[in-house]
Design a protein around this motif. Sequence first.
Motif, PDB file in Angstrom:
ATOM      1  N   ILE A 151       0.219   6.770 -11.718  1.00 54.50           N
ATOM      2  CA  ILE A 151       0.504   5.913 -10.865  1.00 54.50           C
ATOM      3  C   ILE A 151       1.578   4.837 -11.155  1.00 54.50           C
ATOM      4  O   ILE A 151       1.504   4.515 -12.352  1.00 54.50           O
ATOM      5  CB  ILE A 151      -0.713   4.954 -10.401  1.00 54.50           C
ATOM      6  CG1 ILE A 151      -0.432   3.770  -9.325  1.00 54.50           C
ATOM      7  CG2 ILE A 151      -1.334   4.167 -11.579  1.00 54.50           C
ATOM      8  CD1 ILE A 151      -1.423   3.686  -8.339  1.00 54.50           C
ATOM      9  N   ARG A 182       2.093   1.929  -3.475  1.00 57.32           N
ATOM     10  CA  ARG A 182       1.240   2.477  -4.232  1.00 57.32           C
ATOM     11  C   ARG A 182       0.831   4.003  -4.013  1.00 57.32           C
ATOM     12  O   ARG A 182       0.861   4.729  -4.873  1.00 57.32           O
ATOM     13  CB  ARG A 182      -0.276   1.565  -4.186  1.00 57.32           C
ATOM     14  CG  ARG A 182       0.028   0.335  -5.008  1.00 57.32           C
ATOM     15  CD  ARG A 182      -1.429  -0.421  -5.030  1.00 57.32           C
ATOM     16  NE  ARG A 182      -1.914  -0.876  -3.782  1.00 57.32           N
ATOM     17  CZ  ARG A 182      -3.058  -0.490  -3.318  1.00 57.32           C
ATOM     18  NH1 ARG A 182      -4.160   0.024  -4.038  1.00 57.32           N
ATOM     19  NH2 ARG A 182      -3.445  -1.251  -2.064  1.00 57.32           N
ATOM     20  N   ALA A 183       0.897   4.389  -2.682  1.00 53.47           N
ATOM     21  CA  ALA A 183       1.034   5.557  -2.251  1.00 53.47           C
ATOM     22  C   ALA A 183       2.006   6.317  -2.866  1.00 53.47           C
ATOM     23  O   ALA A 183       1.912   7.549  -3.408  1.00 53.47           O
ATOM     24  CB  ALA A 183       0.729   5.867  -0.819  1.00 53.47           C
ATOM     25  N   ARG A 213       6.485  12.238  -1.789  1.00 49.96           N
ATOM     26  CA  ARG A 213       6.730  13.193  -0.655  1.00 49.96           C
ATOM     27  C   ARG A 213       5.617  13.122   0.435  1.00 49.96           C
ATOM     28  O   ARG A 213       5.901  12.810   1.599  1.00 49.96           O
ATOM     29  CB  ARG A 213       6.764  14.596  -1.254  1.00 49.96           C
ATOM     30  CG  ARG A 213       7.644  15.321  -0.740  1.00 49.96           C
ATOM     31  CD  ARG A 213       7.643  16.858  -1.216  1.00 49.96           C
ATOM     32  NE  ARG A 213       7.462  17.990  -0.254  1.00 49.96           N
ATOM     33  CZ  ARG A 213       8.318  18.342   0.549  1.00 49.96           C
ATOM     34  NH1 ARG A 213       9.626  18.101   0.397  1.00 49.96           N
ATOM     35  NH2 ARG A 213       8.260  19.476   1.466  1.00 49.96           N
ATOM     36  N   THR A 214       4.386  12.929  -0.095  1.00 50.63           N
ATOM     37  CA  THR A 214       3.293  12.697   0.872  1.00 50.63           C
ATOM     38  C   THR A 214       3.105  11.414   1.491  1.00 50.63           C
ATOM     39  O   THR A 214       2.981  11.415   2.622  1.00 50.63           O
ATOM     40  CB  THR A 214       2.012  13.160   0.120  1.00 50.63           C
ATOM     41  OG1 THR A 214       2.038  14.431  -0.566  1.00 50.63           O
ATOM     42  CG2 THR A 214       0.796  12.886   1.241  1.00 50.63           C
ATOM     43  N   ALA A 215       3.914  10.233   0.701  1.00 49.15           N
ATOM     44  CA  ALA A 215       3.894   9.224   1.449  1.00 49.15           C
ATOM     45  C   ALA A 215       4.919   9.226   2.661  1.00 49.15           C
ATOM     46  O   ALA A 215       4.990   8.470   3.559  1.00 49.15           O
ATOM     47  CB  ALA A 215       4.564   8.162   0.397  1.00 49.15           C
ATOM     48  N   LEU A 241       0.902  -1.182   0.093  1.00 51.30           N
ATOM     49  CA  LEU A 241       0.125  -0.038   0.051  1.00 51.30           C
ATOM     50  C   LEU A 241       0.862   1.324   0.073  1.00 51.30           C
ATOM     51  O   LEU A 241       0.662   2.220  -0.782  1.00 51.30           O
ATOM     52  CB  LEU A 241      -1.033  -0.055   1.218  1.00 51.30           C
ATOM     53  CG  LEU A 241      -1.889   1.351   1.430  1.00 51.30           C
ATOM     54  CD1 LEU A 241      -2.780   1.405   0.262  1.00 51.30           C
ATOM     55  CD2 LEU A 241      -2.653   1.136   2.708  1.00 51.30           C
ATOM     56  N   ALA A 242       1.906   1.145   0.819  1.00 52.82           N
ATOM     57  CA  ALA A 242       2.854   2.414   0.914  1.00 52.82           C
ATOM     58  C   ALA A 242       3.493   2.543  -0.640  1.00 52.82           C
ATOM     59  O   ALA A 242       3.550   3.797  -0.862  1.00 52.82           O
ATOM     60  CB  ALA A 242       3.896   2.100   2.009  1.00 52.82           C
ATOM     61  N   CYS A 292       1.941   7.649  -6.196  1.00 55.11           N
ATOM     62  CA  CYS A 292       1.127   8.598  -6.494  1.00 55.11           C
ATOM     63  C   CYS A 292       1.797  10.066  -6.078  1.00 55.11           C
ATOM     64  O   CYS A 292       2.013  11.055  -6.899  1.00 55.11           O
ATOM     65  CB  CYS A 292      -0.092   8.487  -5.881  1.00 55.11           C
ATOM     66  SG  CYS A 292      -1.199   9.727  -5.516  1.00 55.11           S
ATOM     67  N   ASP A 293       2.624  10.008  -4.975  1.00 57.17           N
ATOM     68  CA  ASP A 293       2.944  11.178  -4.470  1.00 57.17           C
ATOM     69  C   ASP A 293       4.079  10.599  -3.365  1.00 57.17           C
ATOM     70  O   ASP A 293       3.834  10.517  -2.196  1.00 57.17           O
ATOM     71  CB  ASP A 293       1.952  12.193  -3.517  1.00 57.17           C
ATOM     72  CG  ASP A 293       2.543  13.388  -3.222  1.00 57.17           C
ATOM     73  OD1 ASP A 293       4.018  13.366  -3.172  1.00 57.17           O
ATOM     74  OD2 ASP A 293       1.770  14.346  -3.037  1.00 57.17           O
ATOM     75  N   ASP A 299      -1.418  12.773 -12.134  1.00 54.53           N
ATOM     76  CA  ASP A 299      -2.090  11.468 -11.163  1.00 54.53           C
ATOM     77  C   ASP A 299      -1.559  10.190 -11.718  1.00 54.53           C
ATOM     78  O   ASP A 299      -1.909   9.356 -11.797  1.00 54.53           O
ATOM     79  CB  ASP A 299      -3.479  11.546 -10.964  1.00 54.53           C
ATOM     80  CG  ASP A 299      -4.316  11.516 -12.089  1.00 54.53           C
ATOM     81  OD1 ASP A 299      -5.470  11.878 -12.043  1.00 54.53           O
ATOM     82  OD2 ASP A 299      -3.654  10.922 -13.216  1.00 54.53           O
TER      83      ASP A 299
END
Lengths: 244, 331
Positions: free
Chosen positions: B331, B210-211, B217-219, B207-208, B214-215, B329
């Motif tokens: 992925i 995949r996050a 930095r935000t992960a 999951l991390a 997407c982004d 966006d």
Amino acid sequence: MTPAAAGSLLEARNIHVSYGAIKALQGFSLSLNEREIVSVIGANGAGKSTFMNAVMGMVKRDEGDVFLDGKRLSRKSYRVVQSGLSLVPEGRKVFAPLTVLENLQIGAFPRAGQGNIAKDMEWVFSLFPRLKERKDQLAGTLSGGEQQMLAIGRALMARPRVLLLDEPSLGLAPIIICDIFAELRRINEEGVSILLVEQNARQALLLSHRAYILQTGRLLKEGVSSDLLADPEIKEAYLGTKSR
Amino acid sequence: MGIDMQFTTLFQQIINGLSLGSVYALIAVGYSLVYSILSFSNFAHGGFLVVGGYICYGLLSGLDVYGYFTIPPFNIWLAGLNALIGAGFIAVLTERLAYKPIRERTSMTLYLLIASMGVSIVIENIFVIVVGGRFRALPQDIFQDVFAVLEKILGFFGLQSTREGSSHLFNLGGNVTVSMFDILSLIVAVLFLGGLQLFLRRTRWGLAIRAAACDLRTAGLMGVNVSLLIGIVFFVAGVLAAIGGIFLSFRYTLYPQLGGITTKAFVAAVIGGLGSLPGAVVGSLILGLAEMLSTGFISSQMRDLVVFSLLVIMLLVKPAGFFGKQISDKI
Ligand SMILES: Nc1ncnc2c1ncn2[C@@H]1O[C@H](COP(=O)(O)OP(=O)(O)O)[C@@H](O)[C@H]1O
Ligand SMILES: [Mg+2]
């Protein structure tokens, strides 16, 4: 230093950050007590996001330290999160291709499955029932207000001691802003200390107990929020009383 | 040649194409995974494949390191396992030595791209110097044991196996035969790609990742150790590349420039949509099929022309590829 600084939950001391030649923060300090809501108010470019990112270890600090419960915080952001700080970033930054549920699950990452994650998920859903309705939807399909709720819920899933929010009102309709700020008060009443950064000075001062005014990387003024709301200088510069 | 014959060729080339495509998919998926996290084309990816191929070859034939110590020949299972782990480790090392210092200084991915070209040249030449530039043939006979198991399983479903010289074949009815090796590489690719999918969908680190795709930095703001996450991603990419490398060395031959074949995987990833894993798989299968069908019906010299024509057409018609997303966006 204010009396509140002694024995405070979170304390940032003399933070300096620069981007090349640009000095974004030039010795800003702040403290936050247990169960308190503190806001930092400043115009666009004042250094608010830089401060939040410096606390979280997302940008390099040239100088200064941050303490949680008197213990020096790591400069690595994943360790900062592990020690109990969660940031809701400017612009929400939800993971658009993931579902609402997955966004909340990733928020619980630092807990490595410890504690009752399902229970906290229910708590977040009770704060923001609209997220429950949309839990299987992709986060990118949510409205701006819902995305902000998701970003807050995601940060809460880490069970933080301090919730940091970078301009949660940005780009939202006034009525949604009211909703979200009401939820922030509720979250605070349940024991989470809140550090809020805002351009929307009125809303922030109405919500917070104390506030700091940040101007081009330096402290302009600090005090009890209700005093600042009544301060003529603040009124003119940040609340736009004269023009509106 | 009659319609029947044409049909037989078609069917056979489809199976060959899927098998080749699945090997491309292993390479393209790892490459795409890295791209999805760090947004740069890792040209050293081909190097990981060569590392895998040579470790496997070396262990299969036994090593004699300048007379200091010798390693007896391994069986294919152990040699393969070591090759996968070794290539995964080299991929992580590459990231730590060549990319991490750059990542920490700048967010311009162009520098990473250039560094990866450098690493690719370094890896290639290390092999030229250490083991020489010779072509090395890896006999498919090494898979005897595996083939025997496969024969039993497929025999259970009523499929006849035959042998032609040293190659093990399956009779699919009519005149259609498929080599056991093609079936094996297809099965292995499906198993590993399925395993990757499970890892990405069902685990906390998946999951991390995949996050982070997407982004990134935000992960990091979610309490994910981004440095460790990137390490995991490179390890996975290295392992998948090594499997591709091993199968390609058996299918063709092994030589230090074998990594050049990654170009095909790049093309597949672009056709499918850069950074998209399903896209990488679909693009690879399309490419494998296109190559094998043009080999079967036009000529094998034309296959690369067909491949690159596909790329050009795709870039003109749908630049983002089949599964490509907007840059905002991806992925
Ligand atoms: N990544 C960056 N690179 C260079 N300058 C930056 C960067 N981020 C912010 N700045 C500069 O630092 C100052 C403070 O920015 P910021 O912290 O984003 O302010 P605020 O959040 O209060 O609007 C501004 O002058 C801005 O232009
Ligand atoms: Mg800001």
